[in-house]
Design a protein around this motif. Structure first.
Motif, mmCIF file in Angstrom:
data_model
loop_
_atom_site.group_PDB
_atom_site.id
_atom_site.type_symbol
_atom_site.label_atom_id
_atom_site.label_comp_id
_atom_site.label_asym_id
_atom_site.label_seq_id
_atom_site.Cartn_x
_atom_site.Cartn_y
_atom_site.Cartn_z
ATOM 1 N N HIS A 259 -4.322 -12.296 -1.497
ATOM 2 C CA HIS A 259 -4.211 -13.372 -0.788
ATOM 3 C C HIS A 259 -5.229 -14.391 -0.996
ATOM 4 O O HIS A 259 -4.902 -15.537 -0.705
ATOM 5 C CB HIS A 259 -4.779 -12.814 0.877
ATOM 6 C CG HIS A 259 -4.588 -13.597 1.907
ATOM 7 N ND1 HIS A 259 -3.369 -13.800 2.531
ATOM 8 C CD2 HIS A 259 -5.350 -14.563 2.321
ATOM 9 C CE1 HIS A 259 -3.408 -14.677 3.619
ATOM 10 N NE2 HIS A 259 -4.646 -15.137 3.629
ATOM 11 N N ILE A 260 -6.235 -13.994 -1.339
ATOM 12 C CA ILE A 260 -7.508 -14.955 -1.754
ATOM 13 C C ILE A 260 -7.143 -15.599 -3.008
ATOM 14 O O ILE A 260 -7.245 -16.936 -3.154
ATOM 15 C CB ILE A 260 -8.739 -14.278 -1.630
ATOM 16 C CG1 ILE A 260 -9.185 -13.805 -0.238
ATOM 17 C CG2 ILE A 260 -9.811 -15.228 -2.304
ATOM 18 C CD1 ILE A 260 -10.231 -12.452 -0.328
ATOM 19 N N LEU A 261 -6.657 -15.001 -4.148
ATOM 20 C CA LEU A 261 -6.178 -15.803 -5.107
ATOM 21 C C LEU A 261 -5.084 -16.455 -4.838
ATOM 22 O O LEU A 261 -4.895 -17.555 -5.769
ATOM 23 C CB LEU A 261 -5.902 -14.514 -6.067
ATOM 24 C CG LEU A 261 -6.971 -13.697 -6.676
ATOM 25 C CD1 LEU A 261 -6.255 -12.429 -7.644
ATOM 26 C CD2 LEU A 261 -7.728 -14.362 -7.757
ATOM 27 N N ARG A 262 -4.184 -16.039 -3.955
ATOM 28 C CA ARG A 262 -3.000 -17.277 -3.577
ATOM 29 C C ARG A 262 -3.736 -18.441 -3.040
ATOM 30 O O ARG A 262 -3.387 -19.537 -3.371
ATOM 31 C CB ARG A 262 -2.216 -16.601 -2.485
ATOM 32 C CG ARG A 262 -1.407 -17.351 -1.836
ATOM 33 C CD ARG A 262 -1.659 -18.184 -0.754
ATOM 34 N NE ARG A 262 -2.468 -17.491 0.228
ATOM 35 C CZ ARG A 262 -2.905 -18.184 1.321
ATOM 36 N NH1 ARG A 262 -2.821 -19.512 1.466
ATOM 37 N NH2 ARG A 262 -3.924 -17.598 1.923
ATOM 38 N N ALA A 263 -4.852 -18.453 -2.266
ATOM 39 C CA ALA A 263 -5.331 -19.698 -1.847
ATOM 40 C C ALA A 263 -5.879 -20.447 -2.926
ATOM 41 O O ALA A 263 -6.076 -21.515 -2.778
ATOM 42 C CB ALA A 263 -6.566 -19.415 -0.646
ATOM 43 N N ALA A 281 -1.744 -17.578 -9.354
ATOM 44 C CA ALA A 281 -0.835 -17.056 -8.694
ATOM 45 C C ALA A 281 -0.251 -15.900 -9.105
ATOM 46 O O ALA A 281 0.153 -14.852 -8.330
ATOM 47 C CB ALA A 281 0.270 -18.210 -8.437
ATOM 48 N N SER A 282 -0.320 -15.881 -10.513
ATOM 49 C CA SER A 282 0.502 -14.652 -11.484
ATOM 50 C C SER A 282 -0.570 -13.455 -10.868
ATOM 51 O O SER A 282 0.014 -12.321 -10.968
ATOM 52 C CB SER A 282 0.345 -14.847 -12.690
ATOM 53 O OG SER A 282 1.565 -16.055 -12.915
ATOM 54 N N ALA A 283 -1.811 -13.533 -10.983
ATOM 55 C CA ALA A 283 -2.912 -12.564 -10.720
ATOM 56 C C ALA A 283 -2.344 -12.073 -9.321
ATOM 57 O O ALA A 283 -2.606 -10.874 -8.928
ATOM 58 C CB ALA A 283 -4.176 -13.087 -10.884
ATOM 59 N N SER A 284 -2.339 -12.868 -8.460
ATOM 60 C CA SER A 284 -1.990 -12.382 -6.904
ATOM 61 C C SER A 284 -0.659 -11.741 -6.953
ATOM 62 O O SER A 284 -0.535 -10.730 -6.065
ATOM 63 C CB SER A 284 -1.853 -13.704 -5.945
ATOM 64 O OG SER A 284 -0.551 -14.190 -6.458
ATOM 65 N N MET A 285 0.019 -11.665 -7.790
ATOM 66 C CA MET A 285 1.364 -10.970 -7.776
ATOM 67 C C MET A 285 1.422 -9.487 -8.564
ATOM 68 O O MET A 285 2.483 -9.011 -8.725
ATOM 69 C CB MET A 285 2.521 -11.852 -8.541
ATOM 70 C CG MET A 285 2.841 -13.194 -7.886
ATOM 71 S SD MET A 285 3.564 -12.928 -6.111
ATOM 72 C CE MET A 285 5.244 -12.356 -6.615
ATOM 73 N N ALA A 286 0.220 -9.372 -8.813
ATOM 74 C CA ALA A 286 0.055 -7.794 -9.746
ATOM 75 C C ALA A 286 0.343 -6.702 -8.863
ATOM 76 O O ALA A 286 0.417 -6.939 -7.410
ATOM 77 C CB ALA A 286 -1.321 -7.761 -10.020
ATOM 78 N N ALA A 287 0.815 -5.577 -9.189
ATOM 79 C CA ALA A 287 1.238 -4.276 -8.591
ATOM 80 C C ALA A 287 0.399 -3.976 -7.683
ATOM 81 O O ALA A 287 0.626 -3.529 -6.493
ATOM 82 C CB ALA A 287 1.603 -3.330 -9.597
#
Length: 461
Positions: A259-263, A281-287
């Motif tokens: 959530h924070i990486l997304r911000a 954003a790609s890091a926020s999508m990690a498993a």
């Protein structure tokens, strides 16, 4: 000694496609953002003198680099523009390995000191160098490192302490949505630095409670960052976001870290750092982040990933990411955490419209902005509603719908009443830029709207 023309600076400005007046205007926008008021008077003549070999002084080199970095979409250093290397005080002590508790206490205390805050803003700007996401090993080791943190108080933390932090965060989050990020920031900073932060070094009876405490404090720290972001204090927001992500990592809370990486990705998109935005954003999508999140939060992470993809110009992947976010939100089961209670179909439509707009698809962007306006609970989410209206008005004018765009912009100004937000201020500035090319046509509505925008900017500062 005769001055030597700065060919490197001239080349970067030419690469940006700017005239000297446009370069000066862009520079002043960044200077205003970081509170360097003395540099907001930079004009074409300053740019001309710098190109002719005069050395910019003070914070001017740093702001000049950030201005060109945003425009060119890559990191621009002083040496890239023919200037001596300078120490970047924006990154001092704020890397991912800095002590979390010390940095959090100092940042919160600074936020309470208005004079000090203005000085910090004048001295620092948003740091592209601080956007690099730590390696997976760092995230893996963070909880164990936090568990061994030295205890400075023998006061025992209780579940009630954690509940208090969460309830306070919910209260200020709702206020932020209604009134904007500038309102209530000092009160939140006081609670964070004086009430929440000291608990991190108190005696915590169990590992489960420690993780709950760290997670709750991470959410409050994130909110402080989001409010700073909304107030256009981007470096301060970045520092809060970094600390919040570290606390989430120390809590082993993957969805919150996502959530924070997304911000942070959202902020990087807005500041025109597409490559870094996509990395975040790609890091926020990690498993262990997206993969463990609720369906509603998955949709939020996914649509900001789509925005980052759009910022890089990847149309096919952007559309695929939008579709996935739509499917995720459709599967929402009502079990999402409070931090994503704001994210519903109106928010999804807003972010979708932004992504399509950034891809150049203004027709479909207008459709989705209108859908967002029609479906949002505007009394609860007044700030975002006014921003959406502003974005819609801009798209309508860009598509040639002057009458409709002016009407929408007037609605946006109406909706901004009582809101204290840097993003609404940005909408008004964009409004003036959109109206500038048509002001000479003599339309009364354009003149009246432009005057109204000027008066509102004068009121809010």
């Amino acid at each position: 000694m005769a001055r030597v023309r700065n060919e490197a600076l001239a080349a970067r400005i030419a690469e940006a496609g700017w005239t000297q007046p446009k370069a000066a205007a862009a520079f002043c926008r960044v200077a205003d953002e970081v509170g360097a008021r003395e540099l907001t008077v930079v004009s074409r003549s300053h740019i001309a003198m710098w190109i002719m070999g005069t050395q910019p002084s003070g914070r001017a080199p740093h702001i000049l680099c950030e201005t060109l970095t945003r425009k060119l979409g890559r990191l621009v250093t002083p040496t890239d523009i023919g200037l001596p290397a300078v120490q970047d005080r924006a990154t001092d002590g704020m890397d991912w390995d800095a002590d979390t508790l010390t940095a959090l206490t100092e940042l919160g205390t600074d936020d309470l000191d208005m004079l000090h805050r203005r000085q910090i803003l004048a001295d620092t700007a948003y740091s592209v160098a601080s956007l690099a996401v730590p390696a997976p090993s760092w995230w893996k080791d963070a909880p164990a490192a936090a568990a061994t943190r030295r205890v400075h108080s023998h006061r025992a933390v209780t579940p009630a302490d954690v509940d208090d932090i969460r309830q306070t965060t919910v209260f200020f989050s709702a206020r932020d949505q209604r009134r904007g990020g500038t309102a209530g920031r000092s009160a939140l900073a006081a609670h964070l630095s004086m009430e929440a932060a000291p608990l991190l070094s108190s005696r915590i009876p169990s590992e489960h409670l420690r993780r709950e405490l760290y997670s709750a404090t991470a959410e409050m720290t994130y909110l402080a960052g989001w409010m700073a972001f909304d107030a256009n204090e981007h470096r301060r927001a970045q520092r809060y976001f970094t600390l919040a992500a570290k606390l989430a990592a120390e809590a082993a809370d993957g969805p919150l870290a996502g959530h924070i990486l997304r911000a942070m990705a959202h902020q990087a998109v807005d500041l025109n750092h597409p490559g870094q935005a996509l990395d975040l954003a790609s890091a926020s999508m990690a498993a262990d982040r997206y993969g463990q999140a609720s369906w509603r939060e998955k949709a939020l992470l996914g649509i900001v990933h789509a925005r980052a993809l759009a910022a890089t110009g990847d149309r096919r992947e952007t559309l695929a990411a939008i579709s996935r976010a739509e499917r995720d939100l459709a599967r929402d089961t009502g079990d999402a955490p409070d931090r994503v209670s704001f994210f519903a179909h109106a928010s999804l439509s807003h972010e979708t419209a932004c992504a399509l707009r950034d891809l150049g698809n203004l027709r479909d962007a207008e459709v989705h902005f209108k859908k967002s306006v029609a479906t949002r609970r505007r009394q609860i989410y007044a700030r975002t509603h006014s921003v959406t209206l502003g974005y819609l008005g801009s798209v309508q004018i860009r598509r040639g719908g002057l009458d409709e765009g002016c009407g929408t912009y007037n609605e946006a100004l109406d909706a901004m009443d009582g809101i204290s937000s840097g993003r609404t201020r940005n909408v008004i500035v964009q409004m003036q830029q959109d109206l500038s090319p048509v002001r000479g046509r003599g339309e009364r509505q354009v003149a009246e709207l432009h005057q109204r925008a000027r008066e509102m900017l004068r009121t809010i500062g």
